[in-house]
Design an enzyme around this catalytic site. Structure first.
Site, mmCIF file in Angstrom:
data_model
loop_
_atom_site.group_PDB
_atom_site.id
_atom_site.type_symbol
_atom_site.label_atom_id
_atom_site.label_comp_id
_atom_site.label_asym_id
_atom_site.label_seq_id
_atom_site.Cartn_x
_atom_site.Cartn_y
_atom_site.Cartn_z
ATOM 1 C CB CYS A 199 -49.467 -28.676 -1.042
ATOM 2 S SG CYS A 199 -47.843 -29.275 -0.583
ATOM 3 C CB THR A 220 -60.850 -42.284 -10.307
ATOM 4 O OG1 THR A 220 -60.058 -41.532 -9.376
ATOM 5 C CG2 THR A 220 -60.677 -43.756 -10.028
HETATM 6 C C1 LIG Z 1 -53.581 -40.869 -9.174
HETATM 7 C C2 LIG Z 1 -54.108 -39.477 -8.938
HETATM 8 C C3 LIG Z 1 -53.256 -38.375 -9.045
HETATM 9 C C4 LIG Z 1 -53.734 -37.082 -8.819
HETATM 10 N N1 LIG Z 1 -52.881 -36.018 -8.958
HETATM 11 C C5 LIG Z 1 -53.365 -34.742 -8.814
HETATM 12 C C6 LIG Z 1 -52.521 -33.610 -9.039
HETATM 13 O O1 LIG Z 1 -51.339 -33.734 -9.394
HETATM 14 N N2 LIG Z 1 -53.054 -32.370 -8.844
HETATM 15 C C7 LIG Z 1 -54.372 -32.186 -8.470
HETATM 16 O O2 LIG Z 1 -54.807 -31.052 -8.322
HETATM 17 N N3 LIG Z 1 -55.183 -33.250 -8.281
HETATM 18 C C8 LIG Z 1 -54.717 -34.511 -8.447
HETATM 19 N N4 LIG Z 1 -55.563 -35.586 -8.270
HETATM 20 C C9 LIG Z 1 -56.984 -35.356 -7.901
HETATM 21 C C10 LIG Z 1 -57.888 -35.401 -9.128
HETATM 22 O O3 LIG Z 1 -57.555 -34.413 -10.082
HETATM 23 C C11 LIG Z 1 -59.371 -35.268 -8.721
HETATM 24 O O4 LIG Z 1 -59.545 -34.008 -8.105
HETATM 25 C C12 LIG Z 1 -59.808 -36.346 -7.748
HETATM 26 O O5 LIG Z 1 -59.254 -37.584 -8.138
HETATM 27 C C13 LIG Z 1 -61.325 -36.495 -7.661
HETATM 28 O O6 LIG Z 1 -61.882 -36.839 -8.904
HETATM 29 P P1 LIG Z 1 -62.256 -38.340 -9.360
HETATM 30 O O7 LIG Z 1 -63.020 -38.953 -8.248
HETATM 31 O O8 LIG Z 1 -63.025 -38.182 -10.615
HETATM 32 O O9 LIG Z 1 -60.946 -39.024 -9.584
HETATM 33 C C14 LIG Z 1 -55.090 -36.895 -8.483
HETATM 34 C C15 LIG Z 1 -55.944 -38.005 -8.374
HETATM 35 C C16 LIG Z 1 -55.483 -39.282 -8.605
HETATM 36 C C17 LIG Z 1 -56.429 -40.444 -8.493
#
Ligand SMILES: Cc1cc2nc3c(=O)[nH]c(=O)nc-3n(C[C@H](O)[C@H](O)[C@H](O)COP(=O)(O)O)c2cc1C
Ligand SMILES: Cc1cc2nc3c(=O)[nH]c(=O)nc-3n(C[C@H](O)[C@H](O)[C@H](O)COP(=O)(O)OP(=O)(O)OC[C@H]3O[C@@H](n4cnc5c(N)ncnc54)[C@H](O)[C@@H]3O)c2cc1C
Ligand code: FES
Lengths: 264, 305
Positions: free
Chosen positions: B131, B268
């Site tokens: 955060c 994603t």
């Molecule tokens: C739209 C969006 C919202 C996200 N919200 C959170 C969240 O509320 N809490 C959290 O720990 N990570 C959040 N993330 C991070 C994802 O959980 C993940 O760690 C990050 O997107 C990397 O993985 P990826 O490349 O497969 O998306 C969010 C990511 C995206 C794209």
């Protein structure tokens, strides 16, 4: 995978420019095999991601359902960036992943005089709306556009009470179009106004609908990543100051629900 | 050959290692139309705070090459609504549902952990320590080992018998130092990684593409960074690591398990198609069979450097 058929890989049936200048101006009808959708409400949309995207662009692209029949799903697509560019270069036999129908469509009140206000590519959902309307004599269309009229599916609107088109070539035309919108909306106090088009256009429609106390709906084109309520990226501020999701709670909203502002 | 894709994590058993990442799968229910939620290894819910939060102004998302930026800003329904309206509709008897916690100071984190640990149907708590708006001098918990350790301890104290996972940020000089501190603080597992800080601008409008200017980068573009972080952390700590970052196919899942991960989360890629996580979970056993991998335990961390 079982009964989970809201997301399917389907074949492209055809990609055809609209009118003699369609290819030059980037206006296409994209027809895909119907992914097995049951009837949709006009104003609902689909997410499309052709295999050709591979990993870039990552997002699918949202498009209004322009026409849905038992065999085919047709989209009216205007090229405006790399995603739509790739989509309009697909050839029959290519595959795309499609999911939908998504979101809330337009209200249909057969006996109420209804006017469709379309701006540019915003004409797309009204093709399906007009085709499914049981009393076309209560239906009229006001269409503002920049490209030549033949680039749009304007022919689909025969048999309505009226269908008017206004081409915008400069600022004077825009002012005249807005003046006409005002007259039209003011004349629909007992009716229903539906609008789809660029944001500034919708902001104007919303302002005029409030001014003349006309019941109106607008369809928003906010940027979307998932289309299904999973990312919270597509939100719009409502009158209570909280954010609503355009993909699931919209894209069609009653004007009085939203605190529409210019920025998107 | 019949393969076994199940995995064990502290306090729970997963049918397969494929979970969904927080914030990319709503509260799970949004995706129920696209696949059987029970076929997933686990579902990590959208980040929850004590009170509902409105989130950041629009635009909140922007597309980048092979990825995206987001600055959603913690929009969520709040823990109470989650427990009352969302959780009961999820198949928590058959698929572990993991709550992701978001708060802006240690007390609030602990209080949230208290509420969630008492809830039936929450299998584990995943603490998001990146955060950016924390009170203590503006330094994110996730960037300071001492603070990461203390926070983990505070959450762990209130978590009862629920496993605590700490989700690490890649936006640090040394992710291993934070990982070690979290494990010392009592973390049962580490989730690795959250988004990378990024930015995108429009040369025509001269505006940033996000209202918040800066956002979190995710998607296939970050996979090499995630893989590196998972590898480093797996070598340094004994706690299980749950990998996340750019995973978009069953092959990617095995890459992360090869460098030491116990399980993975799909983020994603869920936006590329809403049935993505289901498809990856379904495809994994066939891929294991193709590669002659009988179980994941045997394959894990078998990288030859
Ligand atoms: C739209 C969006 C919202 C996200 N919200 C959170 C969240 O509320 N809490 C959290 O720990 N990570 C959040 N993330 C991070 C994802 O959980 C993940 O760690 C990050 O997107 C990397 O993985 P990826 O490349 O497969 O998306 C969010 C990511 C995206 C794209
Ligand atoms: C519910 C809905 C229905 C739509 N219906 C149609 C339709 O019937 N026909 C049609 O041609 N277009 C429609 N659009 C717009 C269409 O989705 C965008 O034109 C398309 O996503 C742009 O993709 P691109 O890769 O070509 O553009 P990009 O290269 O991504 O960007 C080019 C420009 O398009 C804008 N843009 C990017 N994504 C979107 C988006 N999701 N919505 C609006 N603008 C965007 C960008 O901000 C940028 O200014 C609709 C959008 C929504 C949300
Ligand atoms: S587009 Fe993802 S929530 Fe609306």
């Amino acid at each position: 995978m079982g009964n989970y058929d809201a997301c399917r890989d389907v074949s492209i049936l055809s990609v055809e420019p609209v009118g003699p200048e369609g290819a030059a101006k980037g206006c296409y009808m994209l027809t895909l095999a119907n992914p097995g959708f049951s009837p949709a409400v006009a104003g609902q949309f689909v997410m499309v991601r052709p295999r050709a995207f591979q990993q870039n662009p990552v997002w699918p692209r949202p498009f209004s359902i322009c026409r849905l029949t038992a065999e085919a799903l047709t989209l009216f697509v205007q090229v405006c960036g790399r995603g739509t560019e790739i989509l309009c270069r697909l050839v029959p036999g290519d595959t795309a992943t499609v999911w939908g129908p998504l979101g809330q469509g337009f209200a249909l009140e057969p006996e109420v005089p209804t006017v469709m206000l379309a701006g540019g590519v915003g004409i797309a959902p009204f093709v399906e709306y007009a085709a499914g309307h049981p009393s076309p004599e209560h239906l009229s269309l006001v269409f503002g556009h920049r490209l030549p009229l033949s680039c749009y599916p304007f022919d689909a609107f025969s048999g309505l009470k009226s269908a008017e088109a206004f081409q915008e070539k400069g600022p004077d035309d825009l002012a005249a179009f807005i003046a006409h919108l005002e007259t039209t909306i003011a004349g629909h106090a007992d009716g229903l106004v539906l609008a789809c088009g660029p944001r500034p256009f919708l902001v104007t429609v919303a302002r005029l609908a409030r001014k003349y106390s006309v019941r109106a709906q607008v369809s928003l084109e906010n940027r979307m990543a998932c289309g299904v309520g999973g990312c919270l990226g597509c939100v719009e501020k409502n009158v209570l100051g909280s954010y609503v999701q355009t993909c699931t709670q919209g894209p069609v909203f009653w004007v009085e629900e939203l605190a529409l502002s210019e920025e998107s | 050959m019949s393969v076994d894709a199940s995995v064990r994590l502290p306090g729970m058993e997963l049918k397969n290692p494929v979970m969904t990442a927080s914030g990319t799968f709503g509260y799970g229910l949004e995706f129920a139309r696209y696949g059987d939620l029970r076929s997933l290894g686990g579902i990590v819910a959208k980040g929850l705070s004590l009170k509902p939060r409105a989130g950041n102004p629009m635009p909140r998302i922007a597309e980048t090459p092979c990825g995206m930026l987001n600055a959603i800003g913690l929009q969520n329904c709040g823990v109470e609504v989650f427990l009352r309206d969302k959780l009961p509709r999820l198949p928590y008897d058959e698929t572990p549902i993991i709550a992701n916690l978001y708060a802006c100071d240690a007390d609030e984190f602990a209080e949230l952990a208290g509420v969630l640990s008492a809830a039936e149907g929450v299998a584990a708590l995943e603490v998001n320590i990146s955060c950016p708006n924390v009170k203590a001098g503006g330094i994110a918990f996730g960037q300071d080992p001492a603070m990461a350790g203390k926070l983990t301890e505070a959450v762990k104290k209130r978590a009862g018998d629920k496993p605590v996972w700490v989700k690490l940020s890649p936006n640090v000089t040394d992710i291993v130092a934070i990982a070690r501190a979290a494990v010392l603080g009592g973390a049962d597992a580490l989730t690795c990684i959250n988004t990378l800080t990024g930015m995108s601008v429009d040369i025509r409008t001269r505006k940033p593409r996000l209202a918040n200017v800066i956002g979190g980068l995710s998607g296939p573009a970050i996979k090499p960074v995630a893989l590196r972080c998972v590898w480093q952390v797996c070598r340094a700590v004994s706690a299980p690591v749950i990998a996340v970052g750019g995973i978009s196919c069953a092959e990617d899942v095995l890459e992360f398990i090869l460098v030491g991960a116990h399980a993975v989360q799909i983020g994603t890629a869920n936006f590329m198609r809403p049935d993505m996580a289901f498809r990856i979970a379904e495809r994994l056993p066939a891929l294991m069979e193709e590669l002659g991998i009988e179980n994941l335990e045997e394959y894990r961390c078998s990288i030859q450097v």
